[in-house]
Each structure stands twice: as structure tokens, then as C-alpha cells.
Design a protein around this motif. Structure first.
Motif, PDB file in Angstrom:
ATOM      1  N   LEU A  97      -3.349  19.736  18.328  1.00 32.41           N
ATOM      2  CA  LEU A  97      -3.652  19.760  16.894  1.00 32.41           C
ATOM      3  C   LEU A  97      -3.697  21.172  16.333  1.00 32.41           C
ATOM      4  CD1 LEU A  97      -6.485  17.064  16.871  1.00 32.41           C
ATOM      5  CD2 LEU A  97      -4.117  16.770  16.102  1.00 32.41           C
ATOM      6  N   ALA A  98      -4.163  22.111  17.143  1.00 34.52           N
ATOM      7  CA  ALA A  98      -4.322  23.490  16.670  1.00 34.52           C
ATOM      8  C   ALA A  98      -4.613  24.397  17.851  1.00 34.52           C
ATOM      9  CB  ALA A  98      -5.451  23.590  15.647  1.00 34.52           C
ATOM     10  N   HIS A  99      -4.477  25.693  17.612  1.00 40.79           N
ATOM     11  CA  HIS A  99      -4.764  26.680  18.645  1.00 40.79           C
ATOM     12  C   HIS A  99      -6.131  27.313  18.459  1.00 40.79           C
ATOM     13  CE1 HIS A  99      -0.164  27.444  19.455  1.00 40.79           C
ATOM     14  NE2 HIS A  99      -0.520  26.169  19.570  1.00 40.79           N
ATOM     15  N   ASP A 100      -6.998  26.674  17.675  1.00 40.64           N
ATOM     16  CA  ASP A 100      -8.356  27.176  17.480  1.00 40.64           C
ATOM     17  C   ASP A 100      -9.257  26.047  16.998  1.00 40.64           C
ATOM     18  OD1 ASP A 100      -7.763  26.827  14.764  1.00 40.64           O
ATOM     19  OD2 ASP A 100      -7.474  28.953  14.390  1.00 40.64           O
ATOM     20  N   VAL A 101     -10.546  26.334  16.903  1.00 38.39           N
ATOM     21  CA  VAL A 101     -11.521  25.306  16.533  1.00 38.39           C
ATOM     22  C   VAL A 101     -11.392  24.902  15.076  1.00 38.39           C
ATOM     23  CG1 VAL A 101     -13.984  24.814  16.268  1.00 38.39           C
ATOM     24  CG2 VAL A 101     -13.150  25.908  18.358  1.00 38.39           C
ATOM     25  N   ASN A 102     -11.289  25.867  14.182  1.00 38.95           N
ATOM     26  CA  ASN A 102     -11.215  25.531  12.755  1.00 38.95           C
ATOM     27  C   ASN A 102      -9.996  24.673  12.455  1.00 38.95           C
ATOM     28  OD1 ASN A 102     -13.580  26.867  12.099  1.00 38.95           O
ATOM     29  ND2 ASN A 102     -12.570  28.781  11.565  1.00 38.95           N
ATOM     30  N   GLY A 103      -8.880  24.986  13.061  1.00 41.58           N
ATOM     31  CA  GLY A 103      -7.683  24.172  12.866  1.00 41.58           C
ATOM     32  C   GLY A 103      -7.851  22.774  13.419  1.00 41.58           C
ATOM     33  N   THR A 104      -8.546  22.667  14.538  1.00 38.10           N
ATOM     34  CA  THR A 104      -8.810  21.348  15.129  1.00 38.10           C
ATOM     35  C   THR A 104      -9.732  20.533  14.238  1.00 38.10           C
ATOM     36  OG1 THR A 104      -8.516  22.251  17.358  1.00 38.10           O
ATOM     37  CG2 THR A 104      -9.696  20.153  17.178  1.00 38.10           C
ATOM     38  N   PHE A 105     -10.776  21.172  13.703  1.00 38.09           N
ATOM     39  CA  PHE A 105     -11.662  20.477  12.773  1.00 38.09           C
ATOM     40  C   PHE A 105     -10.888  19.989  11.547  1.00 38.09           C
ATOM     41  CE2 PHE A 105     -15.955  22.659  14.002  1.00 38.09           C
ATOM     42  CZ  PHE A 105     -15.944  21.956  15.196  1.00 38.09           C
ATOM     43  N   ALA A 106     -10.013  20.826  11.028  1.00 40.07           N
ATOM     44  CA  ALA A 106      -9.214  20.424   9.861  1.00 40.07           C
ATOM     45  C   ALA A 106      -8.357  19.207  10.193  1.00 40.07           C
ATOM     46  CB  ALA A 106      -8.343  21.588   9.394  1.00 40.07           C
ATOM     47  N   ALA A 107      -7.773  19.195  11.374  1.00 35.43           N
ATOM     48  CA  ALA A 107      -6.951  18.053  11.790  1.00 35.43           C
ATOM     49  C   ALA A 107      -7.793  16.791  11.936  1.00 35.43           C
ATOM     50  CB  ALA A 107      -6.242  18.367  13.110  1.00 35.43           C
ATOM     51  N   PHE A 108      -9.003  16.935  12.484  1.00 32.06           N
ATOM     52  CA  PHE A 108      -9.912  15.788  12.588  1.00 32.06           C
ATOM     53  C   PHE A 108     -10.221  15.233  11.193  1.00 32.06           C
ATOM     54  CE2 PHE A 108     -12.119  17.227  16.820  1.00 32.06           C
ATOM     55  CZ  PHE A 108     -11.054  16.729  17.544  1.00 32.06           C
ATOM     56  N   ARG A 109     -10.524  16.123  10.263  1.00 34.93           N
ATOM     57  CA  ARG A 109     -10.864  15.676   8.906  1.00 34.93           C
ATOM     58  C   ARG A 109      -9.687  14.950   8.242  1.00 34.93           C
ATOM     59  NH1 ARG A 109     -12.843  21.123   8.659  1.00 34.93           N
ATOM     60  NH2 ARG A 109     -15.116  21.202   8.831  1.00 34.93           N
ATOM     61  N   GLU A 110      -8.490  15.450   8.502  1.00 38.22           N
ATOM     62  CA  GLU A 110      -7.295  14.875   7.882  1.00 38.22           C
ATOM     63  C   GLU A 110      -6.784  13.635   8.630  1.00 38.22           C
ATOM     64  OE1 GLU A 110      -4.510  18.069   7.937  1.00 38.22           O
ATOM     65  OE2 GLU A 110      -5.852  19.419   6.823  1.00 38.22           O
ATOM     66  N   GLY A 111      -7.307  13.392   9.821  1.00 40.16           N
ATOM     67  CA  GLY A 111      -6.781  12.301  10.635  1.00 40.16           C
ATOM     68  C   GLY A 111      -5.344  12.555  11.050  1.00 40.16           C
ATOM     69  N   ARG A 112      -5.055  13.801  11.394  1.00 41.95           N
ATOM     70  CA  ARG A 112      -3.692  14.205  11.723  1.00 41.95           C
ATOM     71  C   ARG A 112      -3.363  13.857  13.171  1.00 41.95           C
ATOM     72  NH1 ARG A 112      -3.321  20.171  11.923  1.00 41.95           N
ATOM     73  NH2 ARG A 112      -4.388  19.961   9.902  1.00 41.95           N
ATOM     74  N   CYS A 113      -2.148  13.421  13.418  1.00 44.72           N
ATOM     75  CA  CYS A 113      -1.719  13.041  14.763  1.00 44.72           C
ATOM     76  C   CYS A 113      -0.953  14.191  15.410  1.00 44.72           C
ATOM     77  CB  CYS A 113      -0.848  11.794  14.713  1.00 44.72           C
ATOM     78  SG  CYS A 113      -0.398  11.182  16.361  1.00 44.72           S
ATOM     79  N   GLY A 114      -1.357  14.569  16.611  1.00 42.82           N
ATOM     80  CA  GLY A 114      -0.674  15.622  17.357  1.00 42.82           C
ATOM     81  C   GLY A 114       0.305  15.086  18.370  1.00 42.82           C
ATOM     82  N   ILE A 115       0.548  13.779  18.360  1.00 44.02           N
ATOM     83  CA  ILE A 115       1.462  13.157  19.322  1.00 44.02           C
ATOM     84  C   ILE A 115       2.879  13.179  18.758  1.00 44.02           C
ATOM     85  CG2 ILE A 115       2.051  11.001  20.493  1.00 44.02           C
ATOM     86  CD1 ILE A 115      -1.024  10.370  20.364  1.00 44.02           C
ATOM     87  N   SER A 116       3.827  13.611  19.571  1.00 40.11           N
ATOM     88  CA  SER A 116       5.215  13.706  19.124  1.00 40.11           C
ATOM     89  C   SER A 116       6.139  13.580  20.325  1.00 40.11           C
ATOM     90  CB  SER A 116       5.448  15.054  18.424  1.00 40.11           C
ATOM     91  OG  SER A 116       5.242  16.124  19.332  1.00 40.11           O
ATOM     92  N   GLY A 117       7.442  13.669  20.077  1.00 38.65           N
ATOM     93  CA  GLY A 117       8.398  13.649  21.172  1.00 38.65           C
ATOM     94  C   GLY A 117       8.232  14.868  22.058  1.00 38.65           C
ATOM     95  N   LEU A 118       8.356  14.669  23.358  1.00 40.12           N
ATOM     96  CA  LEU A 118       8.164  15.753  24.310  1.00 40.12           C
ATOM     97  C   LEU A 118       9.345  16.714  24.311  1.00 40.12           C
ATOM     98  CD1 LEU A 118       6.736  13.702  27.300  1.00 40.12           C
ATOM     99  CD2 LEU A 118       5.489  15.451  26.015  1.00 40.12           C
ATOM    100  N   ASP A 119       9.042  17.979  24.475  1.00 39.10           N
ATOM    101  CA  ASP A 119      10.060  19.009  24.619  1.00 39.10           C
ATOM    102  C   ASP A 119       9.899  19.618  26.006  1.00 39.10           C
ATOM    103  OD1 ASP A 119      11.950  20.983  24.328  1.00 39.10           O
ATOM    104  OD2 ASP A 119      10.703  22.248  23.031  1.00 39.10           O
ATOM    105  N   ILE A 120      10.443  18.928  27.018  1.00 37.14           N
ATOM    106  CA  ILE A 120      10.322  19.400  28.398  1.00 37.14           C
ATOM    107  C   ILE A 120      11.638  19.169  29.140  1.00 37.14           C
ATOM    108  CG2 ILE A 120       7.827  18.930  28.543  1.00 37.14           C
ATOM    109  CD1 ILE A 120       8.541  16.433  30.184  1.00 37.14           C
TER     110      ILE A 120
END
Length: 402
Positions: A15-38
């Protein structure tokens, strides 16, 4: 018994590379799941994950360090730097000898294993880099934390599958509460989103091909994630004396074993862990406002966990908010409890309850308030964080608002 404060937090996740960004994603209900790049993605049946994108280790580490640091160690170090900076601590003098690390990880340097198996088996080479073992070992990240911050107190790694982080944080809590140490870095880290790591999980047939939908009737499995979250746990009086900003107080911990099945969860074992955390924190059930659920999105886990919560809290279960943030950041296996503790801190400190996104159909066997799809503004004073691992090893933390 000493009180235990959380005075710093850091994270790297999908969701983010820090706590504040993660909190923002939690508030927005943002999904960090996507197609894999491996590498070799086309050979996988499962091609989604909560991957940390835009990750450039050269931004944070020099070439010599990258040779020594598996990805799970890289995540750990960056998250720890954030946490220590927020806490405002310098580990020198006497404090250096009283501070340590307890880190949770299920599998350690999986990317290093994967790369070097390729070197030997696929490419046919007979030699690997001399630092392969110190790079892949489970205690690598914990050891590098001790060196980065000059921590000379008790330090070790806990590996209990999906409960690793909660077990680690529980041990750190016990050490400070007992007076053994004053400050501990603790949390968890995992990075197994590589071909071998995903292929192994495919064999269990518990993975979703499209999304993580905890508690929803049409859920069809878990989604792997990666990342880390690290916290500064500190003696409460020590923190107060130096004027630290206390994010939350850790007030209880319990762990149990199902002793029943290597993969199937057990309601009684989970319920005993939840009850034990309440008892350790000297709480009544009606004092708890929010539970961050283990909530993997598998049929077996979700209904078992809901049944355990209902058994422990009785009539109060209907008034509890319980959500699974794995729906957003995926299942970080050994690192999952640490990232999920952030949702508990956000609930206690900011009065924002992270949602269970992807929820589509009510399940009569999960008839609790799962905070579906949208974050909720609600002040709570006490939160629990559940972790129930393969092997039947359970760990529950209790936190209080300061």
C-alpha cells in the motif's frame, strides 16, 4: 510489572512505503493487490499478489549492503529506520546494552533461496556466492538491525508461520514488562513473492486467483503479500520521562496451541488465545471496540475465527467491529501481524477503523460487523490483533489508547 508503550512505527508494504501512506490507504479502502511482476510469472497458476512496487534498494543501500541483504532484510531495515526516527532514540551508552530485537519471519530469505537454486539446478553452476547463508538465514534481518542501531541486548527471530510477528511482539512486550529490557525493536518481515515461494503456496490450494474477500460468502482464498512493519516498544515510564509521543500502549498478550491439525484452524484454540489476551490485560470483553482479524479469506479460517470471537464475547460480539486488512495488503505470512498492528494503532490514535474491502455477500457463519468496504470514524479505547498460524499456533495482542 512495567507498562509498555509504542513510541515508533515504520513500514514497507504493497500500500505504501511508510506509515502515513499506509494509514491513508486504510482510510480510502485502497487495494494493493495486482498482477505480479516476477520472473517466470507465466508458469504460475496464481498470478496476483500484494507486491511492493517501485522498490529500488539502491535508493536506500549501497552496493556492498545489497550483496548482504535479502529483500526481507531490506524491508526490515527501512521500516526500522522510520520507527527509530519517530521514536527519537539514540542507542548509545547504557541504553545500547539494554535494547534488543525480536523479529518475526516465517521463511527468511526466500528470494535468495530461489535465486541460488536457479544458479545450481537450472544454470548448472557448482558455486554460489559465499554470503548466501548469512543472506538467507531467518535471523539475518534481526542481526542487521542490531548492527545498524548498536543494539547489544537480547535479540532473536521467531518463526511460527503466520503468527510470527505477533509472537515476536508478544515476546518483546514480556521482556519490557518484566524489566529485562527498556527498549525493543520488534515486528515482522516477509518477502516470498518469487517463483518458488508462490509455487509452494499453490500446492496448498488455498490461494485466490482474483481477490482477497475475507468474510464474504463468495470468498475463494488468500492472496500473498510482502513487506515489513517495525515498532519501538519502550518502557512506559522511560518514554514519558523523555517526553516521547506514545502511539498506543500494549496491555496484554496470549498464545495457545491447537494441538489438533497442521493446517485446519481450531475454534477452541483461537478462543483460548483471545480470552487469554483479555485476561492478561485485565479487560472485560465489553471494553474491546475493535479487532483486527486474522481474516485470510479462506472458508475455514474466516468462519472459525468468527465462531471463536462469538464464543468469547457473547452478546458483545454484535457490537464489536472486526475487519481484515489482508483484503488490502495481502497476507504477509510471517510479517502480517506487524502490518496489521498499524490498523489497531490507527483505530486507537485516530479513531478510524480500517475496512474489510472486497466484501460482496453476507455469510451467515460470519455474522459479525466486519466493517465492509468503507472505513469508519469511531473512537475506540481497546483493540485486539489476532494471528492464527498453520500448525495451530495462535497469538493475540491487546492495545489501549493513550
Amino acid at each position: 510489572m512495567n507498562r509498555v508503550a509504542i513510541t515508533g512505527a515504520g513500514t514497507v508494504n504493497a500500500l505504501a512505503h511508510d506509515v502515513n501512506g499506509t494509514f491513508a490507504a486504510f482510510r480510502e479502502g485502497r487495494c494493493g493487490i495486482s498482477g505480479l511482476d516476477i520472473r517466470d510469472r507465466d508458469r504460475l497458476s496464481i498470478r496476483i499478489g500484494a507486491q511492493v512496487h517501485d522498490w529500488g534498494p539502491e535508493t536506500w543501500f549501497n552496493r556492498q549492503q545489497i550483496v548482504l541483504y535479502d529483500k526481507f532484510t531490506q524491508f526490515t531495515l527501512l521500516a526500522a529506520r522510520q520507527a527509530v526516527a519517530q521514536a527519537g532514540l539514540n542507542f548509545d551508552g547504557r541504553l545500547s546494552y539494554q535494547a534488543g530485537v525480536v523479529l518475526g519471519t516465517a521463511a527468511g530469505g526466500v528470494n535468495t533461496w530461489d535465486e541460488n537454486y536457479r544458479t545450481v539446478y537450472e544454470e548448472g553452476k557448482n558455486r554460489v556466492h559465499p554470503f548466501v547463508v548469512p543472506k538467507l538465514m531467518n535471523n539475518a534481518a534481526a542481526s542487521h538491525l542490531t548492527m545498524e542501531f548498536n543494539l547489544k541486548g537480547p535479540s532473536f527471530t521467531v518463526a511460527t508461520a503466520c503468527a510470527s510477528s505477533n509472537h515476536a511482539m508478544g515476546q518483546a512486550f514480556h521482556m519490557i514488562r518484566s524489566g529485562m529490557t527498556q527498549v525493543m525493536l520488534t515486528g515482522g518481515s516477509e518477502s516470498m513473492l518469487c517463483f518458488g515461494g508462490i509455487k509452494a503456496w499453490e500446492g496448498l490450494r488455498v490461494m485466490s486467483r482474483d481477490a482477497c474477500r475475507p468474510f464474504s460468502l463468495n470468498r475463494n482464498g488468500m492472496v500473498q503479500g510482502e513487506g515489513a512493519a517495525i515498532f519501538v516498544f519502550e518502557d512506559y515510564d522511560h518514554a514519558r520521562a523523555r517526553g516521547a509521543d506514545i502511539l498506543a500502549e500494549v496491555i496484554g498478550f496470549a498464545m495457545t496451541s491447537d494441538a489438533s491439525d497442521i493446517v485446519m484452524p481450531n475454534k477452541q484454540g483461537a478462543a483460548r488465545a483471545i480470552s487469554g489476551a483479555l485476561r492478561d490485560a485485565r479487560l472485560n470483553g465489553d471494553e474491546v471496540g475493535y479487532i483486527n482479524a486474522h481474516g485470510t479469506g479462506t472458508a475455514a479460517n474466516d468462519k472459525t475465527e468468527c465462531a471463536a470471537v462469538a464464543d468469547v464475547f457473547g452478546h458483545h460480539a454484535d457490537r464489536l467491529m472486526i475487519s481484515s486488512t489482508k483484503s488490502m495488503h495481502g497476507h504477509l505470512i510471517g510479517g502480517t501481524g506487524a502490518v496489521e498492528l498499524l490498523a489497531c494503532i490507527m483505530a486507537l490514535r485516530d479513531g478510524v477503523i480500517a475496512p474489510t474491502i472486497g466484501y460482496q455477500e453476507p455469510d451467515p457463519e460470519c455474522a459479525l460487523d466486519v466493517v465492509p468496504n468503507t472505513a469508519r470514524d469511531r473512537q475506540v479505547n481497546v483493540a485486539l490483533s489476532n494471528a492464527f498460524a498453520f500448525g495451530g499456533l495462535n497469538a493475540v495482542l491487546a492495545l489501549r489508547r493513550v
